[in-house]
Write a protein that holds these residues in place. Structure first.
Motif, PDB file in Angstrom:
ATOM      1  N   PHE A 263      55.596  30.463  64.574  1.00  0.00           N
ATOM      2  CA  PHE A 263      54.661  30.114  63.505  1.00  0.00           C
ATOM      3  C   PHE A 263      53.388  29.547  64.117  1.00  0.00           C
ATOM      4  O   PHE A 263      53.439  28.659  64.958  1.00  0.00           O
ATOM      5  CB  PHE A 263      55.296  29.106  62.529  1.00  0.00           C
ATOM      6  CG  PHE A 263      56.164  29.799  61.520  1.00  0.00           C
ATOM      7  CD1 PHE A 263      57.352  30.392  61.896  1.00  0.00           C
ATOM      8  CD2 PHE A 263      55.764  29.896  60.186  1.00  0.00           C
ATOM      9  CE1 PHE A 263      58.143  31.066  60.974  1.00  0.00           C
ATOM     10  CE2 PHE A 263      56.544  30.563  59.259  1.00  0.00           C
ATOM     11  CZ  PHE A 263      57.734  31.153  59.651  1.00  0.00           C
ATOM     12  N   ALA A 264      52.253  30.112  63.698  1.00  0.00           N
ATOM     13  CA  ALA A 264      50.943  29.683  64.199  1.00  0.00           C
ATOM     14  C   ALA A 264      50.098  29.322  62.986  1.00  0.00           C
ATOM     15  O   ALA A 264      50.026  30.109  62.035  1.00  0.00           O
ATOM     16  CB  ALA A 264      50.294  30.818  64.981  1.00  0.00           C
ATOM     17  N   HIS A 265      49.505  28.141  63.027  1.00  0.00           N
ATOM     18  CA  HIS A 265      48.705  27.654  61.896  1.00  0.00           C
ATOM     19  C   HIS A 265      49.505  27.743  60.592  1.00  0.00           C
ATOM     20  O   HIS A 265      48.978  28.112  59.545  1.00  0.00           O
ATOM     21  CB  HIS A 265      47.387  28.431  61.786  1.00  0.00           C
ATOM     22  CG  HIS A 265      46.545  28.310  63.018  1.00  0.00           C
ATOM     23  ND1 HIS A 265      45.879  27.150  63.347  1.00  0.00           N
ATOM     24  CD2 HIS A 265      46.285  29.182  64.022  1.00  0.00           C
ATOM     25  CE1 HIS A 265      45.241  27.316  64.493  1.00  0.00           C
ATOM     26  NE2 HIS A 265      45.468  28.540  64.929  1.00  0.00           N
ATOM     27  N   GLY A 266      50.800  27.416  60.701  1.00  0.00           N
ATOM     28  CA  GLY A 266      51.650  27.375  59.516  1.00  0.00           C
ATOM     29  C   GLY A 266      52.066  28.731  58.960  1.00  0.00           C
ATOM     30  O   GLY A 266      52.721  28.784  57.926  1.00  0.00           O
ATOM     31  N   ARG A 267      51.695  29.800  59.639  1.00  0.00           N
ATOM     32  CA  ARG A 267      52.034  31.141  59.132  1.00  0.00           C
ATOM     33  C   ARG A 267      52.885  31.900  60.150  1.00  0.00           C
ATOM     34  O   ARG A 267      52.728  31.722  61.357  1.00  0.00           O
ATOM     35  CB  ARG A 267      50.757  31.950  58.857  1.00  0.00           C
ATOM     36  CG  ARG A 267      49.930  31.380  57.719  1.00  0.00           C
ATOM     37  CD  ARG A 267      48.761  32.295  57.411  1.00  0.00           C
ATOM     38  NE  ARG A 267      49.197  33.532  56.802  1.00  0.00           N
ATOM     39  CZ  ARG A 267      49.275  33.733  55.493  1.00  0.00           C
ATOM     40  NH1 ARG A 267      48.930  32.783  54.662  1.00  0.00           N
ATOM     41  NH2 ARG A 267      49.684  34.895  55.008  1.00  0.00           N
ATOM     42  N   LEU A 268      53.749  32.765  59.647  1.00  0.00           N
ATOM     43  CA  LEU A 268      54.577  33.595  60.515  1.00  0.00           C
ATOM     44  C   LEU A 268      53.683  34.497  61.368  1.00  0.00           C
ATOM     45  O   LEU A 268      52.852  35.235  60.853  1.00  0.00           O
ATOM     46  CB  LEU A 268      55.506  34.459  59.648  1.00  0.00           C
ATOM     47  CG  LEU A 268      56.466  35.386  60.404  1.00  0.00           C
ATOM     48  CD1 LEU A 268      57.472  34.594  61.219  1.00  0.00           C
ATOM     49  CD2 LEU A 268      57.189  36.301  59.417  1.00  0.00           C
ATOM     50  N   TRP A 269      53.870  34.409  62.684  1.00  0.00           N
ATOM     51  CA  TRP A 269      53.086  35.208  63.624  1.00  0.00           C
ATOM     52  C   TRP A 269      53.632  36.632  63.659  1.00  0.00           C
ATOM     53  O   TRP A 269      54.844  36.827  63.800  1.00  0.00           O
ATOM     54  CB  TRP A 269      53.179  34.566  65.005  1.00  0.00           C
ATOM     55  CG  TRP A 269      52.560  35.376  66.094  1.00  0.00           C
ATOM     56  CD1 TRP A 269      53.202  36.192  66.970  1.00  0.00           C
ATOM     57  CD2 TRP A 269      51.170  35.437  66.421  1.00  0.00           C
ATOM     58  NE1 TRP A 269      52.305  36.758  67.826  1.00  0.00           N
ATOM     59  CE2 TRP A 269      51.047  36.325  67.524  1.00  0.00           C
ATOM     60  CE3 TRP A 269      50.016  34.840  65.905  1.00  0.00           C
ATOM     61  CZ2 TRP A 269      49.814  36.611  68.103  1.00  0.00           C
ATOM     62  CZ3 TRP A 269      48.789  35.138  66.499  1.00  0.00           C
ATOM     63  CH2 TRP A 269      48.699  36.009  67.579  1.00  0.00           C
ATOM     64  N   GLU A 270      52.751  37.623  63.546  1.00  0.00           N
ATOM     65  CA  GLU A 270      53.198  39.018  63.550  1.00  0.00           C
ATOM     66  C   GLU A 270      52.696  39.814  64.753  1.00  0.00           C
ATOM     67  O   GLU A 270      53.068  40.977  64.917  1.00  0.00           O
ATOM     68  CB  GLU A 270      52.744  39.701  62.262  1.00  0.00           C
ATOM     69  CG  GLU A 270      53.337  39.074  61.010  1.00  0.00           C
ATOM     70  CD  GLU A 270      52.883  39.769  59.741  1.00  0.00           C
ATOM     71  OE1 GLU A 270      53.663  40.552  59.196  1.00  0.00           O
ATOM     72  OE2 GLU A 270      51.727  39.514  59.320  1.00  0.00           O
ATOM     73  N   GLY A 271      51.844  39.189  65.568  1.00  0.00           N
ATOM     74  CA  GLY A 271      51.346  39.882  66.754  1.00  0.00           C
ATOM     75  C   GLY A 271      50.626  41.163  66.403  1.00  0.00           C
ATOM     76  O   GLY A 271      49.923  41.244  65.398  1.00  0.00           O
ATOM     77  N   ASP A 272      50.823  42.169  67.241  1.00  0.00           N
ATOM     78  CA  ASP A 272      50.159  43.464  67.040  1.00  0.00           C
ATOM     79  C   ASP A 272      50.934  44.366  66.072  1.00  0.00           C
ATOM     80  O   ASP A 272      50.682  45.566  66.024  1.00  0.00           O
ATOM     81  CB  ASP A 272      50.010  44.191  68.395  1.00  0.00           C
ATOM     82  CG  ASP A 272      48.917  43.579  69.261  1.00  0.00           C
ATOM     83  OD1 ASP A 272      47.990  42.957  68.711  1.00  0.00           O
ATOM     84  OD2 ASP A 272      48.995  43.719  70.495  1.00  0.00           O
ATOM     85  N   ARG A 273      51.894  43.798  65.341  1.00  0.00           N
ATOM     86  CA  ARG A 273      52.731  44.565  64.401  1.00  0.00           C
ATOM     87  C   ARG A 273      53.357  45.778  65.091  1.00  0.00           C
ATOM     88  O   ARG A 273      53.229  46.917  64.649  1.00  0.00           O
ATOM     89  CB  ARG A 273      51.918  45.015  63.180  1.00  0.00           C
ATOM     90  CG  ARG A 273      51.411  43.848  62.349  1.00  0.00           C
ATOM     91  CD  ARG A 273      50.526  44.322  61.212  1.00  0.00           C
ATOM     92  NE  ARG A 273      49.853  43.214  60.573  1.00  0.00           N
ATOM     93  CZ  ARG A 273      50.211  42.683  59.393  1.00  0.00           C
ATOM     94  NH1 ARG A 273      51.241  43.169  58.752  1.00  0.00           N
ATOM     95  NH2 ARG A 273      49.541  41.680  58.887  1.00  0.00           N
ATOM     96  N   LEU A 274      54.024  45.493  66.209  1.00  0.00           N
ATOM     97  CA  LEU A 274      54.666  46.550  66.994  1.00  0.00           C
ATOM     98  C   LEU A 274      56.087  46.819  66.505  1.00  0.00           C
ATOM     99  O   LEU A 274      56.797  47.632  67.087  1.00  0.00           O
ATOM    100  CB  LEU A 274      54.717  46.150  68.471  1.00  0.00           C
ATOM    101  CG  LEU A 274      53.375  45.855  69.148  1.00  0.00           C
ATOM    102  CD1 LEU A 274      53.599  45.350  70.569  1.00  0.00           C
ATOM    103  CD2 LEU A 274      52.487  47.092  69.160  1.00  0.00           C
ATOM    104  N   GLY A 275      56.514  46.120  65.433  1.00  0.00           N
ATOM    105  CA  GLY A 275      57.883  46.302  64.944  1.00  0.00           C
ATOM    106  C   GLY A 275      58.789  45.163  65.404  1.00  0.00           C
ATOM    107  O   GLY A 275      59.964  45.131  65.064  1.00  0.00           O
ATOM    108  N   PHE A 276      58.244  44.232  66.191  1.00  0.00           N
ATOM    109  CA  PHE A 276      59.020  43.062  66.601  1.00  0.00           C
ATOM    110  C   PHE A 276      58.030  41.944  66.913  1.00  0.00           C
ATOM    111  O   PHE A 276      56.874  42.201  67.238  1.00  0.00           O
ATOM    112  CB  PHE A 276      59.875  43.356  67.845  1.00  0.00           C
ATOM    113  CG  PHE A 276      59.041  43.658  69.066  1.00  0.00           C
ATOM    114  CD1 PHE A 276      58.611  44.940  69.311  1.00  0.00           C
ATOM    115  CD2 PHE A 276      58.680  42.650  69.952  1.00  0.00           C
ATOM    116  CE1 PHE A 276      57.822  45.223  70.429  1.00  0.00           C
ATOM    117  CE2 PHE A 276      57.894  42.926  71.077  1.00  0.00           C
ATOM    118  CZ  PHE A 276      57.470  44.214  71.300  1.00  0.00           C
ATOM    119  N   SER A 277      58.497  40.709  66.798  1.00  0.00           N
ATOM    120  CA  SER A 277      57.758  39.553  67.324  1.00  0.00           C
ATOM    121  C   SER A 277      58.695  38.370  67.314  1.00  0.00           C
ATOM    122  O   SER A 277      59.683  38.359  66.583  1.00  0.00           O
ATOM    123  CB  SER A 277      56.489  39.270  66.522  1.00  0.00           C
ATOM    124  OG  SER A 277      56.801  38.592  65.337  1.00  0.00           O
ATOM    125  N   GLY A 278      58.408  37.394  68.164  1.00  0.00           N
ATOM    126  CA  GLY A 278      59.266  36.218  68.262  1.00  0.00           C
ATOM    127  C   GLY A 278      60.596  36.497  68.934  1.00  0.00           C
ATOM    128  O   GLY A 278      61.524  35.706  68.820  1.00  0.00           O
TER     129      GLY A 278
END
Lengths: 325, 325
Positions: free
Chosen positions: B149-164
């Motif tokens: 979570f970054a700035h209170g929001r779920l981080w999605e990165g480059d939307r590659l189909g996975f993150s975290g």
């Protein structure tokens, strides 16, 4: 019509580079001088102010055209107070309010930032990271620095006094000791210091080294550049160290790519000049190993701004301050 | 006056848990049923729709009070198309447009998200991550999942189909093999699978195991819960595995803390029930090792929402969709 401008300064242990830069990134004037840090922090601040005035004079601009100054310094900083907490290259700056002193002298806002972060700001503005939303920056020098850009902005985390410290990410818990006290940090595999230490260790272990390396060792003048030269000439120990460096870079980046769900990095700093030696093993590993990543989507770029990345980044920081961003 | 509400559903390999939840997070109705995934994806979608209607009936609400449905599923998903790409616990769902099917049946928006990400959304809304700006979530189960979570929001990165994907961060390049094909992933040290495999390997190596472990092994019924019980009773192999687990968690987290300049994590999932065994070595390492972090600033919280974290997170996702955030 003449336009407003800013000054970006990169203060290293040996040189301070500064440039007067307009809003588009055009360099209106450039100066490079010895840091002469042994003369103390007040002298450094005075000489920085003189250098700024000289840049304005070089460009034929009156001082009210200057909006702000950005400073990049290696080490742990307190950007809020404009002070250097500790700088490995400029130990005399410890605790010194460098930004405040320069601000008093020039009467414009002065902003201070870590050197790896200004490298990233330079790449984001005028380099290979233009228009990239999420990416990791790496600077290979005496140590290994890093930065992280999220949604096109420099990531600051919880503002703990550091961020993007990829150099102290542990890639091998059984790996070589790092100056920071940990074992197996990326910096202990991928810095100029690690290359020189690696040759020295090989000598102590009685391994045969090429004459180039032996001479430099005996003269006490071994540098990362000479290790690179030896690798190019085929010295197996030097080659092995660059191979280990490429592996360690790839492992650190692929772990961060896996966690962050991103796929792009930009690598700069003086030791990036050895790209021909460490990039092939790095790219081989990163295309092969990370299980989550599509191997064709990873992009590891080499910085093309060279020494100017940090100067441009410091200027970019100055523009951010001048424009209240 | 009755208020609008959403449904959050956590679909696991064994159970599907669902709750009708209002804007404040109050549970108006809750249901738990067997996933019975062998009956195929169409049957699952049908039973999910029935479960949603039953929740509304339980609460005495007409269907137009339902704004949206959130679904948490383990595996690689395509949230944009509402399809499951691959789910290890529900292999029959591969390629199935689960969210679309449920949306057609219920005539409200249905959103699909990875189970570790909905865990994080639940913790951020009603758990130990409330009001935290930047933090890492870890779910310890059959595998190891994660979120950022970054700035209170779920981080999605480059939307590659996975993150975290902290489970596939390599903590020891010479470590045990992971199901993903890499060596030394966090998941190969800190999952239920790793605990069971570790006992099995010790048996093959001829190490003496406690009767509890031997009996479970011979019956083919060894679980992480039994390994935990053995560790509590003092079995040295079981204790060693939890110690290794704590070390691996600490190393993965401290590397990410160092890079991201943050200091907070929340750990949940079924295997978090073994907190008494793995948390002391984890906390010992993380307070001692990372060179950049002030040891008193790191905060590793245990989830207190238990099984409900993912259900609440799926509901939070549904609220986001309903409110166009």
């Amino acid at each position: 019509m003449k336009e407003k401008c800013v000054i970006g300064i990169d203060i290293g242990g040996t040189h301070m580079r500064s440039a007067l830069v307009d809003r588009k990134g055009t360099v209106l004037a450039f100066r490079k001088a010895h840091s002469e840090s042994r003369q103390g922090p007040d002298s450094l601040a005075h000489r920085l102010a003189q250098q700024c005035l000289a840049l304005l004079a070089d460009a034929g601009l009156p001082s009210h055209f200057l909006c702000a100054v950005g400073l990049g310094v290696a080490g742990k900083l307190d950007p809020a107070s404009g002070s250097v907490i500790f700088s490995p290259n400029l130990p005399s700056l410890a605790g010194f309010p460098l930004a405040v002193k320069l601000q008093d002298a020039l009467q414009v806002p002065v902003v201070l930032e870590n050197d790896a972060n200004v490298f990233g700001l330079g790449e984001a503005w005028l380099g290979n990271a233009r228009n990239l939303p999420h990416w990791i920056g790496v600077t290979l020098g005496t140590g290994v620095g890093g930065c992280f850009f999220a949604h096109g902005r420099l990531w600051e985390g919880d503002r703990l006094g550091f961020s993007g410290e990829i150099g102290h990410v542990i890639v091998d818990p059984e790996g070589p000791e790092c100056a920071c006290g940990q074992k197996g940090c990326l910096e202990a595999h991928a810095s100029a210091t690690a290359l020189v230490k690696g040759i020295d260790l090989a000598r102590k272990e009685g391994r045969a080294l090429s004459p180039l390396l032996n001479e430099a060792l005996h003269a006490g003048k071994l540098t990362a550049r000479i290790v690179h030269q030896a690798a190019v000439q085929g010295d197996p120990t030097a080659r092995g160290l660059f191979s280990r460096m490429g592996w360690a870079l790839a492992l650190a980046l692929s772990n961060l790519f896996t966690f962050l769900g991103i796929s792009t990095a930009v690598i700069g700093g003086g030791v990036a000049a050895s790209w021909d030696q460490f990039a092939p093993p790095m790219e081989n590993y990163i295309r092969r190993v990370p299980s989550m990543l599509d191997p064709h989507r990873t992009r590891i770029h080499r910085s093309e701004l060279g020494d100017m990345a940090a100067v441009f980044g410091a200027a970019s920081l100055a523009w951010q301050r001048a424009e209240g961003r």
